[in-house]
Design a protein around this motif. Sequence first.
Motif, short mmCIF file in Angstrom:
data_model
loop_
_atom_site.label_atom_id
_atom_site.label_comp_id
_atom_site.label_asym_id
_atom_site.label_seq_id
_atom_site.Cartn_x
_atom_site.Cartn_y
_atom_site.Cartn_z
N SER A 61 0.85 -1.20 0.00
CA SER A 61 0.00 0.00 0.00
C SER A 61 0.88 1.24 0.00
CB SER A 61 -0.89 0.01 1.24
OG SER A 61 -1.56 -1.21 1.38
N GLU A 62 2.05 1.09 0.53
CA GLU A 62 2.97 2.21 0.65
C GLU A 62 4.38 1.64 0.68
OE1 GLU A 62 3.43 5.59 3.98
OE2 GLU A 62 1.38 4.83 3.76
N GLY A 63 5.36 2.39 0.21
CA GLY A 63 6.74 1.93 0.28
C GLY A 63 7.23 1.42 -1.07
N THR A 64 8.52 1.17 -1.13
CA THR A 64 9.12 0.74 -2.40
C THR A 64 9.93 -0.54 -2.20
OG1 THR A 64 11.06 2.10 -1.97
CG2 THR A 64 9.34 3.08 -3.34
N VAL A 65 9.99 -1.30 -3.28
CA VAL A 65 10.82 -2.51 -3.29
C VAL A 65 11.77 -2.40 -4.46
CG1 VAL A 65 10.86 -5.02 -3.49
CG2 VAL A 65 8.98 -3.91 -2.27
#
Lengths: 230, 415
Positions: A61-65
Motif C-alpha cells: 500500500s505504501e513503500g518501495t521494493v
Amino acid sequence: MSAIIQATNIHRRFGEGALETHVLKGIDFSADEGEFVAIMGKSGAGKSTLMYQLSILDEPSEGTVLIGDTEISSFSEQDRTSFRLNTLGYIFQNYALVPDLSAAENVMLPLLMRGNSWAEALENAQKVIDSVGMEGKYNNLPAELSGGEQQRISVARAIAGKPKILFADEPTANLDSVSGQQVIDLMTKLNSDYGQTIIMVTHEREYAMGCNRIIHLEDGLVVHEERLRE
Amino acid sequence: MHILRIGLLLGWRQIQRANKWTTLLIISVMMLTFLNLIAVSGILVGLITGAEIAVREEALGDLILSEKSGEDHILETETIRRELAAYPEIQAYSVRFNGGGVLEANYKERRNLAAERDTASVQVTGIDPALEDSMSNLSTYIIDGEYLDPNEEGYILIGYYYLEEFAQQFGDIFDTVSGVSAGDTVRLTVGNVSKEFKVKGIVQSKVDQVSLNTYIPEREFRRLFGRLDRNADQIVIHMNENGSETELKNIFIENGFDDFAKIQTYDEGKPKFITDIKNTFNTLGTFIGSIGIVVASITIFIIIFINAISRRQQIGILKGIGIDRRAIEIAYVLQAAVYALIGSGLGALLTYGFLIGYFEANPIKFPFSDGILVAPPEETFIRFVVLFAVTLIAGFLPAWLIVKQNTLNSILGRK
C-alpha cells in the motif's frame, strides 16, 4: 556485499474505513546477494505478507521494493509476471506442482516459458532434479511422490532458471520432520555451494538455524534481527 | 511461440489426466449437439428432398418438355418422339397427354334419378403404358388390380386420392367417387363424349401428380379428347446414370427442339413451392440447431468454468512462477477445441457412416413423402465451423475470467 533486495517503509493495508486491517506497518528490509534470510514470527505477525511484497506477488500500500537495480512498483501485471519468471524463484508451502504434469515437466515449465527448446528444457530439468536427489523420478506425477519428494521437485522448479532470489513460504509446513530437514538441508546447500540468495518464511526456529540472519516480526513490525553467521 | 507450446502442454496433459467418464460425458454432449445441428435440419430438409426425389422419379423425370408459350401442346411430337431414340444418354421417356374429365361411378346401380350422381372431376393422362412404366415404374404403384396392358383398350387406372375410401383420411379435400375397385366399370366424360372404362388398377403414390390422376392408353385419350394431331402435353425423360440433363438440354436446343417445346431440367421445372419449403425447413432446422449450440456452449462454459475455478490456486501459482496468462488460457481453449473436434468427428462419422445410409434404407414414412437424412458435406462443414467457434469462445471465457483474477488472491484462495 551489495543488497540484492531493498524494501523501504513497506505498509500493507487490507479493507477500507472501519474494516481496514494494517498488516505491515512500515518495514525496512534488505538482503545481500548470497544471503540466506529467515523471516519468523507468530501467526498473524505479517511474515507471509512481507514475503509477498518482497517477491512482488503483491503490491504494498505504501513503500518501495528495489530488486537489484529495478524498482518494481510501477510494473504492470504482465511485467511482474515476466520479472518473476526471469529473476525470482518460489517454493510454496503446499508444493504447488501442476498435478497433470510429470516431475520433469513441472520443472521444465519456467524453462520453456523462458524460450528454451523442449530438449534443452528437459535436459536442464533432469540435471536439476538429479541435483535435489530425485534421480529417476522424472516421469512421476506429483501424486506418485511423497510430500518431501514433491517439495524437492518444487525446489528444483524454483532453481531451474537460476533465479537471483529464491523465496520460500513455509516450505516445511506440510512435511514431517525428516522430510522438512531434507528440504532445509537442500536449501542450505544451495546457499552455501552456489551462493543462492534465499528468503524464507518459517515459524520453526530449528529450520532457521542454517540461515545467515533471522528477522523477527511482531504485529507488522520488525522487532528483532539475529545474525547467526556471516 | 513458447506461450502456445506451454498452453498446449498444460491443456493436453489436463485432457490426458482428466476423469474418463467426465471426458466421455463432455464428448457425448458435443456429439449430440453436432447431431442436433446436422440431423434435425437434415431430416426436415430430407422430408422435402424425399418428396422431391419421388416427384423426379415418378412424375417429372430429369428433363421435361412441355408446350411453348402461346402453344397448346408440344409441336411435332411424333418427330421428337422418333428423335429421342437416337440419344444414348436417355434411359427412358414417356409422352403424356393431359386433360380434364368427369369420372362417374355406380351409375348402373342408380335407381333414383333425383339422387346425386357419384362423380368426380379428374385429371386424365394418356400414356403409352410400356413407355410410362419404363419411365416412372407406374406399375409398381398399383395397390389393387393390374397395370395397363399395351394391347388392351377400354381400361383405366385411377389414383387413390379419387376414391373416397382412401381419400377420407385427408379430410374432404379431394373430389371422389365411392366404392370403386379393380374390375368395376366407370364412365369418363369429356365435354359431350362419354366412354365406359373398366378399372384395371388403383394407383397409390405419395406424389400428387400420380395419386391425383387417372391413366388411359394414349390412343383412347386422343380419340376421347379429339386430339388427332398427336401433339402431346408433356414429354418426360430419365437420364442414364452418367448423363447430364443440362448437357442434353443444350444438345436439344442445338438440334432445334426448342422450336417445338419448352425444355426444362428438373430443377428448372420443379414446382417452386418445393424449393420454398426446403429453404423454410432448412432455416427451421438451423434455428433448432442453434438452440442446441447455445445449450452446448453453456455446457462447455460451465465445464471449463468448474474446471478452471477448481484449479484457481494452481492457476495463481502458474502465474506466480512466471507463466504468461495467455498460456493458461490457451490450455483451456485447447480442451474445448479437443472436445468439440472429437464430438463433431464422432457425430460426422455417425451421420455419414450410418445415419444417412440407414434413413436411405429405412425412410421415415410421412403421408406426403418418405423422409431421408440430407446432410450436404459443405453445409455440415459450415455448421461444424460455427459449433467449433462457439465452443472455443465458451472455453476461453471462463478461463479468461479466472486467469484475470489477482495472482496472490488466487494462490491464497481469497475472493
